[in-house]
Structure formats: C-alpha cells, structure tokens
Design an enzyme around this catalytic site. Structure first.
Site, PDB file in Angstrom:
ATOM      1  N   HIS A 141       0.746  -1.244  -0.029  1.00  0.00           N
ATOM      2  CA  HIS A 141       0.056  -0.119  -0.019  1.00  0.00           C
ATOM      3  C   HIS A 141       0.893   1.326  -0.118  1.00  0.00           C
ATOM      4  CE1 HIS A 141      -3.119  -2.819   1.095  1.00  0.00           C
ATOM      5  NE2 HIS A 141      -4.167  -1.768   1.100  1.00  0.00           N
ATOM      6  N   ASP A 191       0.760  -0.478  -7.722  1.00  0.00           N
ATOM      7  CA  ASP A 191       0.627  -0.962  -6.381  1.00  0.00           C
ATOM      8  C   ASP A 191      -0.803  -1.952  -6.350  1.00  0.00           C
ATOM      9  OD1 ASP A 191       0.876   0.826  -3.478  1.00  0.00           O
ATOM     10  OD2 ASP A 191      -0.882  -0.227  -3.673  1.00  0.00           O
ATOM     11  N   GLY A 192      -0.813  -2.716  -5.545  1.00  0.00           N
ATOM     12  CA  GLY A 192      -1.921  -3.557  -5.060  1.00  0.00           C
ATOM     13  C   GLY A 192      -3.285  -3.051  -5.343  1.00  0.00           C
ATOM     14  N   HIS A 193      -3.379  -1.685  -4.583  1.00  0.00           N
ATOM     15  CA  HIS A 193      -4.420  -0.961  -4.414  1.00  0.00           C
ATOM     16  C   HIS A 193      -4.421   0.302  -5.081  1.00  0.00           C
ATOM     17  CE1 HIS A 193      -7.818   0.742  -2.702  1.00  0.00           C
ATOM     18  NE2 HIS A 193      -7.904  -0.166  -1.429  1.00  0.00           N
ATOM     19  N   HIS A 269     -11.713  -6.780  -5.660  1.00  0.00           N
ATOM     20  CA  HIS A 269     -12.059  -5.983  -4.270  1.00  0.00           C
ATOM     21  C   HIS A 269     -12.700  -4.553  -5.040  1.00  0.00           C
ATOM     22  CE1 HIS A 269     -10.687  -2.876  -1.461  1.00  0.00           C
ATOM     23  NE2 HIS A 269     -10.810  -4.058  -0.623  1.00  0.00           N
ATOM     24  N   GLU A 321     -13.438  -8.994  -0.067  1.00  0.00           N
ATOM     25  CA  GLU A 321     -14.194  -7.402  -0.025  1.00  0.00           C
ATOM     26  C   GLU A 321     -14.669  -7.377  -1.447  1.00  0.00           C
ATOM     27  OE1 GLU A 321     -12.281  -5.257   3.676  1.00  0.00           O
ATOM     28  OE2 GLU A 321     -11.048  -5.258   1.747  1.00  0.00           O
ATOM     29  N   GLU A 337     -19.308  -2.117   1.377  1.00  0.00           N
ATOM     30  CA  GLU A 337     -18.336  -1.268   2.315  1.00  0.00           C
ATOM     31  C   GLU A 337     -18.646   0.240   1.982  1.00  0.00           C
ATOM     32  OE1 GLU A 337     -14.128  -2.147   1.970  1.00  0.00           O
ATOM     33  OE2 GLU A 337     -13.535  -0.166   2.748  1.00  0.00           O
ATOM     34  N   CYS A 339     -16.499   2.700   2.098  1.00  0.00           N
ATOM     35  CA  CYS A 339     -15.687   3.183   1.025  1.00  0.00           C
ATOM     36  C   CYS A 339     -15.748   2.978  -0.319  1.00  0.00           C
ATOM     37  CB  CYS A 339     -14.230   2.609   1.437  1.00  0.00           C
ATOM     38  SG  CYS A 339     -13.275   3.107   2.497  1.00  0.00           S
ATOM     39  N   CYS A 417     -10.580   2.538   7.360  1.00  0.00           N
ATOM     40  CA  CYS A 417     -10.466   3.343   5.998  1.00  0.00           C
ATOM     41  C   CYS A 417     -11.839   4.209   5.763  1.00  0.00           C
ATOM     42  CB  CYS A 417     -10.483   2.241   5.044  1.00  0.00           C
ATOM     43  SG  CYS A 417     -11.350   0.951   5.086  1.00  0.00           S
TER      44      CYS A 417
HETATM   45  O1  FUB Z   1      -6.850  -1.741   1.795  1.00  0.00           O
HETATM   46  C1  FUB Z   1      -7.070  -0.533   2.283  1.00  0.00           C
HETATM   47  C2  FUB Z   1      -8.455  -0.491   2.519  1.00  0.00           C
HETATM   48  O2  FUB Z   1      -8.738  -1.410   3.609  1.00  0.00           O
HETATM   49  C3  FUB Z   1      -9.424  -0.650   1.475  1.00  0.00           C
HETATM   50  O3  FUB Z   1      -9.704   0.249   0.547  1.00  0.00           O
HETATM   51  C4  FUB Z   1     -10.473  -1.293   2.121  1.00  0.00           C
HETATM   52  O4  FUB Z   1     -11.605  -2.222   1.535  1.00  0.00           O
HETATM   53  C5  FUB Z   1      -9.841  -2.184   3.282  1.00  0.00           C
HETATM   54  O5  FUB Z   1      -9.587  -3.362   2.713  1.00  0.00           O
HETATM   55 ZN    ZN Z   2     -13.446   1.300   3.980  1.00  0.00          ZN
END
Ligand code: FUB
Ligand code: ZN
Length: 678
Positions: A141, A191-193, A269, A321, A337, A339, A417
């Site tokens: 991250h 990045d993974g996210h 995700h 998720e 979620e 987010c 988050c």
């Molecule tokens: O990985 C960072 C945040 O934490 C994600 O966006 C959410 O879904 C939670 O997994």
């Molecule tokens: Zn969140």
C-alpha cells in the site's frame, strides 16, 4: 473565493456541521489515541486484525525521529491521517477555523519530517526497513498511501494556498516517477491497491505538470500487463510484510488479470475497482480519449446494471471484499463497504465530466443518500464498515459467514478506511452539486480547465451542439454557487427544502459575455418534473435526463421546479434470486427499510401486500426529522410450534413502519430488512 458552492441545506447542513464539530475532532482524538474508545475488529474473532489502538499519528512521530517506538497498525495506517487532512481542507473551505488550521499545519510539518530525503513517504517502511521499499507492492500500500497524501495536499493547497504541503506531495510524486515507468531500470509495476492514479491526476490538475498525468496513465495502462508481478516480487521478498499472503490472492482481486482496456466486468476488491475507474474516467475527461471512456463505460454498465445493490452499495462478498458475479446480490452476507459507495460517487462525478448523462448523477445520489450515509451514525462518532440490507443480530454473532455484518456501528474499527473517507466526501459535497464545463479562471480552482467541446460522447448534446459555457445541476440542495469563468461569473441559487420537500427554485445569473447552457436534472425518482421559467432564456430540449435552458449573456432566469413524487415499489431483476417475490420501498432519493424497534422481531415474517396503501408523513422528532412510510401489511405466524408441520402458517394484520435506510441502527441493536416479501 472563486468557484464556491455554499451549502445551506438543512439536511446536508446538519451533516456537514456534524462532520466539522464532531467527526473531525473525534477522528483527530482517535488518530492520537486519546479518544478513550474501544476499537472493534471489523470481523469478529479475527486475531490478525490490529485493533488495540490507532497509533497513526505516533507512527509519523516515530518515522520523523521525534519519538522512539515501533510501527503499529495496518500497512496503510498513514492513509487514515491523510484522509482526515483532506476532510479538514474541505471543512476549512466551508468555514475557516484557526484552531483546526493550526492542527492541520502541525500535521503537515509532521508529515514533512517523516518524508525521506529522496521524497519517499511511508511510515511503515521508514520505521520497519526502508531497504524494502517498493519491493512488496501487492500488499504494501505504499503508493496507495502516497496517493491519499497527494489528494489531501492538493485539497489543502487549493483551499489555503499552503505551498509546503504541495511541495511535499510533488517530492513524493517525483520519487515515484523516479522509481516507476517504462524506462529501463525502473520498476515496471504498480500498487496492489489503486489510488495513486487519482492522486497523480489531481496533482496534474493542480500544477499542470505533464509528468504526473503521464505517470497516472502509465499505472492505469500497465496494470494487468504483468499478471505475475505481485507474485514475482513476493517470491524474493524477505522484509516486513503485514499483509503477507495477499500476493496469493487471485489476480482479479487486484484488477491485475487483464489490462483495464480489455475489462468487461468489474472483478475483485470493490473499492480498488471504483478507485481504478475514478482515475480512468478522470483520464478520459482530461484527455478526451474516446477509447478510455468506452472502457469506463463498460465497467460502469456492468457495475450499475448488474452488480449494484438498491442502496448504491457494491461488493457482494466478504471474501476479498469483492464483486462476485452478475446479479449475485445477497442481502445479509454482502459487503457494501462504506468506502466502496464513496468510491462509486467519485467514479460517477468523473463520468459526468465525460458525458452529460443524468444516469451518472442518479447513481451518485443513490450511493450518497443511502449506502454511504448509512456508514455513519447520527452522532457522527460511530461507523459501519459494512452496510447490510438485512441484519439479524443473533446471526451476526453466531454465524461465521456473517461475522463482518455488524448490527450496531462501532466507535472505530481496526481497519479504519471508511470513517475518514466519509468525512472527506461529506465535506466536499459542494463539488458534486454541479458539473461545470467552460474555461475557469484558474487551474488551481475546483473546476479545472475543461472545454465542453472536449467531452466525449458522440451521441449526446455534449459534442456537437454545445460550445462555450455549460453547467449541469446534478444534485438538489439549498445552496448558493458562484463560478468564475474566463468570460465572467455565473451565480446560481437553489432555494429548496429538498430532500424533505419536492419543490426547488433555481435562480441563475449569467454575468458572463457568453450564452450559458444550463441543464437541470430531471430526477428518475420523480414521476414527473414540472418546470416554470421566468427570464430571457430559451427553453431547449431534454437530453439524457437533463432539461436544458439557454440563458443569454448578462441575463437572469428563475426556474421553478416541482418534483411529482410517489412512494415507489422497486423490484429486482428476476436473476437476483435473493429478491424474488420481494419489494423495496423508496421515496425520492431514499431507499427505505423496516427496523425491529418499529416492527418487532422476525422481520422476515412481515409482508407488504401488492395492494397495500402506503402513506408518507414527516416525523419531526424521530431520528433528527425523517419522512416515514406506513402501510397495512401482514405478519405470518407459526401456530404449530414444530420445526416442520403440515399446517400452513397463518397471517395476521400488521402495521409496517419504514424509515430511510441511512437512519437505521440509531436506536440500539435490532433487526433490519430492506427487501420485504410482497
Ligand atoms: O486496503 C485499504 C482499504 O482497507 C481498502 O480500501 C478497504 O477495502 C480495506 O480493505
Ligand atoms: Zn473502507
């Protein structure tokens, strides 16, 4: 200040004041471990979740060399601070607060001190092993966190003119640029996210420096070209890894299975998907690239036509998720979620920059008024991570497949988050009310230079018939707006008690030297929208859900709107097996639900006959004032007592009382359902 929308709506004003007065100070205390609260694990009995404390500010102090200690929390703990800072920026835009500004400046100094000489910024690796930076991108991250910082920095700079924060952001982005890209010797990965892409595009809009646009584009287009990238990094990695094992997740989890331009469905995700899409749509709107827009559209259609809950929630399973498959929308095990709903609103906002289609505003409104808002209690200090459409507290406690479905909002969560994400959405809601096309006076304002001629659609008003200034009214809320365009300014006042009233008066003053094309959204939830106009405007047609008016230079128009609304019964596509034979009630932008406190236990025993009359009334003293819906329904009663019997359960009359979904779980632990048997 140029380009300002001041929201005076009673409904939203209360929320925004709540964020300013309760949520932001509360979150600050949590980040400093002084809130005196119990932090809950997001899934019951999961020992892997760090939930003793937040430690987020302390991590920065350690990384900055101000205190001694070790890192605590998720690898992405830094992002909680960045999202808080971004919310503070918008909050200061709404109302200057010297005390809050002082805190923000202290945080900016702390972040600057925690930044490495070369611009790298991530307390997890600065504390635990800087030599391991960028070596475990599947779970680390690092770019996700820096993306959040860049967003916060751009917002803070825009609002206050603070150069220091922008320089820290540029230094971080330059470090990323030095390390990633197509050139030999750089990392050919991402990045993974997703998130850095959004940050880099915002940095580009703020600075006009093309390298940030190019880097964002590189990350977006490179993704999926090396499906084994995370696994290959993990195979040789021997550093600290709080998310060890994540690289074993399927490539779909990271949207790493195919390049984004080849994606037809939203996989993996959910938050990652909508962050990816937000950046992609920003890229499309910024460059006018039709192919990129088509890719956005494919994903948009798949999400909103086949994978979105009626509340605007997304993500069908706790497992990763994630999205699962078309029409798989289970009401009591879903993820939804907070987010992800916030991210869907981000995506919609960018899509509106590409094409003037009310469909984007409809989804944005659905996500904001329902799933996202349900993420926070009415006190501004308790939060849901997961937003179910059906809850039975006993099952959440005992059924491991529902251990993530909480019936009551915790004060804070190990993975935090969502609360600060909601804070930044609510404080920046003014950016969602209108979409402005036309040259604004400064690139450093909220609406960057976007020429409407550059908008992408081939078959809507956007390309062929419009040039010059165009403004879309997307969301109805009592407010005053002023947009400074190159040819002068435009002032718009909305006078309305929406969402609790069905009338709005919109006064538009076109003080520019050009004709203004003004589009008001005709909401899908209204059976009919009546419009009356006074002024010199020409009434143009309706296109893609907007009614257009042409307002000549130097004139003023008053548009009176009445939304003829009825209580709606909503039915899901029959492919959604969970909702067959069920109905969801909505009124205006709100989806409604039944709660135990009003309707007793065993809510699944209740039904709403097809011919039951539904009545709407406003209850001033309930849940800060809400519109409720009542109906004469039925309750099935099992008289036999056994588990199975040959006697059909009987039905008894029962009065059903529905409340808006966003307001549920504010009166103690109880059951809740959105979809009711008809
Ligand atoms: O990985 C960072 C945040 O934490 C994600 O966006 C959410 O879904 C939670 O997994
Ligand atoms: Zn969140």
């Amino acid at each position: 200040m140029v380009n300002k929308v001041v929201i005076s709506s009673k409904f939203w004003g209360r929320y925004r004041e709540l964020v300013r007065k309760e949520m932001i100070p509360f979150q600050w205390n949590v980040l400093n471990d002084t809130a005196g609260i119990t932090i809950e694990k997001e899934r019951l009995n999961d020992d892997g979740i760090p939930s003793e404390k937040s430690h987020a500010i302390e991590n920065f102090k350690i990384a900055a060399g101000r205190t001694k200690g070790t890192q605590y929390g998720w690898t992405f703990q830094d992002s909680d601070v960045y999202k808080w800072l971004e919310a503070v920026a918008y909050s200061l835009r709404e109302k200057m607060d010297p005390e809050l500004e002082k805190k923000a400046l202290e945080v900016i100094d702390l972040i600057a001190d925690a930044q490495e000489e070369d611009g790298y910024l991530d307390t997890y690796f600065s504390i635990l092993g800087i030599q391991y930076k960028y070596k475990s991108l599947g779970g680390s991250h690092e770019l996700y966190c820096m993306g959040h910082f860049i967003e916060a920095a751009v917002a803070y700079h825009e609002v206050t003119g603070n150069e220091k924060v922008l320089n820290v952001a540029k230094k971080a982005a330059d470090n990323i640029d030095d390390n990633f890209g197509p050139e030999e010797g750089k990392i050919h990965g991402y990045d993974g996210h997703e998130e850095i892409e959004i940050g880099l595009l915002r940095l580009y809009h703020a600075t006009g420096e093309a390298k940030y646009l190019n880097l964002a584009k590189y990350f977006l287009m490179e993704r999926g070209k090396h499906p084994n990238f995370f696994k290959e990094q993990a195979a040789v990695y021997d550093g600290p890894n709080a998310l060890s094992g994540i690289e074993k997740a399927p490539n779909t989890y990271f949207q790493n299975h195919v390049p984004v331009m080849e994606m037809d469905t939203a996989e993996g995700h959910a938050v990652r998907v909508v962050y990816l899409c937000t950046a992609l749509a920003d890229l499309a709107a910024t460059t006018g690239d039709k192919e990129v827009y088509k890719a956005c559209k494919r994903l948009w259609n798949n999400i909103t036509e086949k994978r979105m809950f009626v509340t605007g929630g997304i993500g069908s399973t706790v497992n990763g998720e994630s999205f699962t498959l078309d029409y798989d929308l289970p009401n009591d095990t879903m993820y939804c979620e907070t987010c992800a709903a916030v991210g869907l609103a981000f995506f919609a906002k960018q899509m509106l920059r590409c094409e003037a289609k009310a469909e984007y505003a409809e989804v944005m409104e659905r996500a904001i008024y329902n799933c996202a808002l349900a993420g926070m209690a009415l006190d501004g200090k308790h939060f849901f991570y997961v937003n179910p459409l059906e809850v039975n507290p006993a099952k959440s406690l005992k059924d491991p497949t529902k251990s993530h479905v909480k019936p009551v909002r915790p004060s804070w969560l190990g993975c935090a988050c969502c609360p600060p994400n909601l804070a930044r959405l609510l404080t920046s809601l003014d950016d969602y009310v209108y979409t402005v096309f036309g040259n604004t006076v400064s690139a450093n304002t909220k609406f960057e230079n976007t020429k409407f001629e550059n908008a992408i659609s081939e078959n809507t008003v956007s390309v062929n018939t419009i040039s010059g200034n165009t403004i879309l009214l997307n969301l109805y809320m009592d407010s005053e707006a002023k947009f400074e365009l190159e040819s002068g300014d435009i002032e718009i006042t909305q006078e309305t008690d929406f969402p609790w009233d069905n009338k709005a008066t919109v006064v538009v003053k076109n003080n520019t030297t050009e004709t203004l094309r003004f589009g008001v959204r005709l909401p899908e939830w209204a059976d009919n929208t009546l419009a009356s106009v006074v002024g010199n405007q020409e009434i143009l047609g309706t296109e893609e859900g907007y009614q257009y008016f042409e307002i000549p230079a130097g004139t003023e128009s008053t548009i009176g709107l009445t939304f003829e609304m009825s209580i709606r019964r909503n039915y899901a596509n029959t492919h959604v097996s969970e909702d067959i034979g069920k109905v969801a009630i909505s009124y205006g932008p709100f989806v409604y639900c039944l709660e135990g406190v009003d309707n007793g236990t065993d809510l699944n025993c209740l039904s709403l006959p097809e011919d039951a009359k539904l009545s709407y009334s406003f209850e001033e003293n309930l849940l800060n004032g809400v519109g409720i819906i009542t109906a004469e329904g039925k309750r099935c009663v099992n008289k036999s007592g056994g588990l199975y019997s040959n006697t059909k359960p009987q039905t008894e009359p029962a009065t059903l009382k529905f409340i808006p979904y966003y307001a549920w779980a504010n009166r103690g632990e109880n059951e809740m359902v959105v979809w009711v048997r008809e």
